[in-house]
Design an enzyme around this catalytic site. Structure first.
Site, mmCIF file in Angstrom:
data_model
loop_
_atom_site.group_PDB
_atom_site.id
_atom_site.type_symbol
_atom_site.label_atom_id
_atom_site.label_comp_id
_atom_site.label_asym_id
_atom_site.label_seq_id
_atom_site.Cartn_x
_atom_site.Cartn_y
_atom_site.Cartn_z
ATOM 1 C CE LYS A 45 10.912 3.506 -4.723
ATOM 2 N NZ LYS A 45 9.703 3.227 -3.922
ATOM 3 C CE LYS A 47 9.541 -1.266 -6.432
ATOM 4 N NZ LYS A 47 8.488 -1.059 -5.404
HETATM 5 N N1 C2G Z 1 3.630 -3.978 1.235
HETATM 6 C C1 C2G Z 1 3.088 -4.913 2.116
HETATM 7 N N2 C2G Z 1 2.761 -6.136 1.650
HETATM 8 C C2 C2G Z 1 2.945 -6.468 0.340
HETATM 9 C C3 C2G Z 1 3.479 -5.515 -0.552
HETATM 10 C C4 C2G Z 1 3.818 -4.263 -0.078
HETATM 11 O O1 C2G Z 1 2.914 -4.627 3.300
HETATM 12 N N3 C2G Z 1 2.603 -7.716 -0.081
HETATM 13 C C5 C2G Z 1 3.985 -2.655 1.769
HETATM 14 C C6 C2G Z 1 5.474 -2.357 1.649
HETATM 15 O O2 C2G Z 1 6.188 -2.948 2.737
HETATM 16 C C7 C2G Z 1 5.484 -0.832 1.722
HETATM 17 C C8 C2G Z 1 4.166 -0.453 1.013
HETATM 18 O O3 C2G Z 1 3.334 -1.636 1.030
HETATM 19 O O4 C2G Z 1 5.415 -0.405 3.082
HETATM 20 C C9 C2G Z 1 4.384 -0.014 -0.417
HETATM 21 O O5 C2G Z 1 5.081 -1.057 -1.087
HETATM 22 P P1 C2G Z 1 5.940 -0.661 -2.390
HETATM 23 O O6 C2G Z 1 5.105 0.129 -3.313
HETATM 24 O O7 C2G Z 1 6.656 -1.883 -2.865
HETATM 25 O O8 C2G Z 1 6.993 0.357 -1.725
HETATM 26 P P2 C2G Z 1 8.575 0.335 -1.859
HETATM 27 O O9 C2G Z 1 8.960 0.194 -3.280
HETATM 28 O O10 C2G Z 1 9.079 -0.610 -0.865
HETATM 29 O O11 C2G Z 1 8.918 1.866 -1.468
HETATM 30 O O12 C2G Z 1 11.261 5.336 0.730
HETATM 31 C C10 C2G Z 1 10.601 4.098 0.885
HETATM 32 C C11 C2G Z 1 10.220 3.493 -0.441
HETATM 33 O O13 C2G Z 1 9.587 4.451 -1.272
HETATM 34 C C12 C2G Z 1 9.314 2.289 -0.227
#
Ligand code: C2G
Length: 130
Positions: A45, A47
């Site tokens: 990712k 990240k």
């Molecule tokens: N999320 C949310 N609102 C935000 C930020 C994040 O609802 N303002 C949700 C994302 O949609 C996700 C969860 O919180 O369902 C975790 O967000 P992230 O840590 O950014 O996850 P991500 O990098 O999208 O990883 O295999 C799937 C991936 O690992 C998802």
């Protein structure tokens, strides 16, 4: 017992994440969070997390909606996770809408609206600008 799973990085844990976890838990009685490892975040990712996997795991384990935290080490593990943990419902934010429909053969798939205006990226930007 209805079992729910969700996946994510959850770095700089904020109220958008909590909103997601709170709503995900409403789909069952037991919520598993598959937490992206540092290696998965960087390799898959691009990240770089502020908090390490262990620190992020500790934070999530303190959240009342979370029952178990497991590592997310690959994109491909979801199907086996659903089987191994007898998952009824997969939940994730709608920024992923449609991406995990292949799981529909194995469990219910729910995409929830993201919480607008908050993100770990935004927090970092705001802090560096202040
Ligand atoms: N999320 C949310 N609102 C935000 C930020 C994040 O609802 N303002 C949700 C994302 O949609 C996700 C969860 O919180 O369902 C975790 O967000 P992230 O840590 O950014 O996850 P991500 O990098 O999208 O990883 O295999 C799937 C991936 O690992 C998802």
């Amino acid at each position: 017992m209805k079992r729910v799973i969700t996946y994510g990085t959850f770095d700089l844990l904020h109220y958008g994440h909590i909103n997601l976890l709170q709503r995900a838990k409403q789909y069952g009685d037991y919520l598993i969070v598959a937490l992206s490892t540092d290696e998965f975040n960087w390799n898959e990712k691009q990240k770089k997390c502020y908090f390490s996997y262990e620190e992020r795991k500790k934070l999530l384990e303190a959240v009342r909606y979370v029952d178990l935290v497991i590592p997310e080490e690959s994109w491909e593990q979801k199907i086996s996770d659903v089987r191994e943990y007898h998952i009824d419902t997969f939940v994730i934010g709608d920024d992923w809408k449609g991406k995990f429909d292949f799981l529909k053969d194995s469990c219910e798939v729910i995409y929830l609206p993201r919480t607008p205006e908050i993100s770990s990226t935004q927090i970092k930007k705001d802090l560096s600008a202040s």
